[in-house]
Design an enzyme around this catalytic site. Structure first.
Site, PDB file in Angstrom:
ATOM      1  N   CYS A  39      -8.329   8.894   3.911  1.00  0.00           N
ATOM      2  CA  CYS A  39      -8.796   8.477   2.596  1.00  0.00           C
ATOM      3  C   CYS A  39      -8.065   7.242   2.077  1.00  0.00           C
ATOM      4  CB  CYS A  39      -8.697   9.569   1.547  1.00  0.00           C
ATOM      5  SG  CYS A  39      -9.339  11.158   2.091  1.00  0.00           S
ATOM      6  N   ARG A  56      -4.291   0.488   6.118  1.00  0.00           N
ATOM      7  CA  ARG A  56      -5.435   0.601   5.209  1.00  0.00           C
ATOM      8  C   ARG A  56      -5.041   0.186   3.796  1.00  0.00           C
ATOM      9  NH1 ARG A  56      -6.406   5.601   4.587  1.00  0.00           N
ATOM     10  NH2 ARG A  56      -5.139   6.618   6.196  1.00  0.00           N
ATOM     11  N   ASN A  99      -2.450   7.088   2.059  1.00  0.00           N
ATOM     12  CA  ASN A  99      -1.754   8.334   2.375  1.00  0.00           C
ATOM     13  C   ASN A  99      -0.261   8.066   2.565  1.00  0.00           C
ATOM     14  OD1 ASN A  99      -4.582   8.310   4.248  1.00  0.00           O
ATOM     15  ND2 ASN A  99      -4.424   9.857   2.657  1.00  0.00           N
ATOM     16  N   TYR A 122      -4.717  12.934   1.020  1.00  0.00           N
ATOM     17  CA  TYR A 122      -3.724  13.625   1.842  1.00  0.00           C
ATOM     18  C   TYR A 122      -2.370  12.942   1.729  1.00  0.00           C
ATOM     19  CZ  TYR A 122      -3.708  17.404   5.313  1.00  0.00           C
ATOM     20  OH  TYR A 122      -3.560  18.598   5.958  1.00  0.00           O
TER      21      TYR A 122
END
Length: 336
Positions: free
Chosen positions: A4, A232, A179, A86
């Site tokens: 995510c 990311r 995360n 997460y």
């Protein structure tokens, strides 16, 4: 891995939007859920646990398989938006409530917050009254390690992380989250990439040799392209900073889906230790002002939209919208 990525943006006409990807190896029985006012949200899965009445209705993606609806993300009628992501190896929960607080299952945090808060200040105050407990749930069979991000209608975004030292709340954020590791680490890591820009590098001469870039985009050289949380985070932060500011909600939603396309994971390119594929199950976006909820699926890339205010928010029942997994392709011609 429960991956995510998320971000928030503002448009020039003063709309505030929030979006996220959901990356996982399995697909829980998820759907878009509208929780009406005063529906009642539990704190724990314990059999005799009471529910807490929610003054505000909210909409988001989640599951209705447990005693209370579990929303992974969403927006409420006051414009507060947020999500759980997460936080592997870092999230720390307690076995029992701390003195003066009530215990809460980590998967119910988003639902509790959206049901009762208006601003990020309200979120901070509310979570101060709870202790996150290690209670398992029937969907995963354990208490997933989570951290949270919330954005209110003003555009302020906070990150909330349950660490070994307690709940850490980051108020000065850039509106991006992924995360592990913790948010402070990601923000520090950004400093190593401040030289990455959209601008092409200058030509240089070495002796009698003139060197020029191979093509456009050379200013972004060095931005990592893998799917780790740190990579990311960097890509979403870079795209958020340099993507042209959207003029309105529709342009904003379009921009956010483009930004998050930089971290979308196709099936097969990321595998866990058991050989199962992690992939982007869905991507969602929402607007604090209109209370519209937008989403697209791995199997159906058409953007769908559901308006919170188009439904009866004083209903006694949950309002749900099932996923349409069939790819929606617009055929522009037909063979005669």
């Amino acid at each position: 891995m429960f991956g995510c990525s998320s971000l928030s943006i503002n448009t020039t006409d003063k709309k505030t939007l929030f979006a996220r990807t959901m990356d996982f190896t399995m697909e829980p029985d998820s759907k878009v859920v509208i929780v009406p006012r005063k529906y009642g949200i539990r704190l724990l899965e314990e059999k005799n646990e009471v529910t807490i009445s929610n003054p505000y209705a909210f909409i988001g993606m989640g599951s209705t398989d447990l005693a209370s609806p579990v929303l992974y993300d969403g927006v409420n009628e006051k414009g507060l938006m947020g999500a759980m992501l997460y936080y592997a190896t870092f999230a720390t929960y307690s076995d029992k409530p701390k003195e003066g607080t009530r215990g809460i299952n980590p998967i119910y945090v988003v639902s509790q917050v959206l049901g009762s808060c208006v601003t990020v200040d309200d979120v901070v105050e509310k979570l101060g009254a709870f202790t996150l407990l290690t209670e398992a749930n029937n969907i995963l069979g354990f208490a997933p390690p989570l951290h949270y991000t919330f954005t209110d209608a003003t555009g302020e975004t906070i990150v909330i992380e349950p660490d070994r030292t307690g709940i850490t709340i980051h108020r000065q954020t850039i509106g991006v989250m992924t995360n592990s590791p913790g948010y402070e680490w990601h923000q520090t890591n950004l400093r190593a990439y401040i030289g990455v820009t959209p601008h092409p590098p200058q030509d240089i001469t070495m002796g009698n040799l003139k060197l020029t870039p191979f093509g456009q985009g050379a200013g972004g050289l060095g931005l990592p392209g893998d799917f780790t949380p740190s990579a990311r985070f960097l890509r979403v932060a870079y795209w958020k900073k340099y993507t042209e500011q959207a003029k309105n909600e529709t342009e904003g939603v379009t921009a956010m889906f483009h930004i998050l396309s930089s971290v979308n994971i196709p099936k097969g390119v990321v595998l866990n230790k058991e050989g199962k594929t992690d992939y982007t199950i869905y991507t969602s976006a929402m607007c604090a002002q209109s209370k519209n909820y937008y989403f697209k699926l791995y199997d159906n890339s058409r953007i769908s939209a559901i308006s919170l205010f188009a439904e009866d928010l004083d209903s006694h029942d949950l309002i749900t919208f099932e996923w349409d997994r069939k790819q929606d392709i617009k055929q522009l011609n037909v063979k005669s």
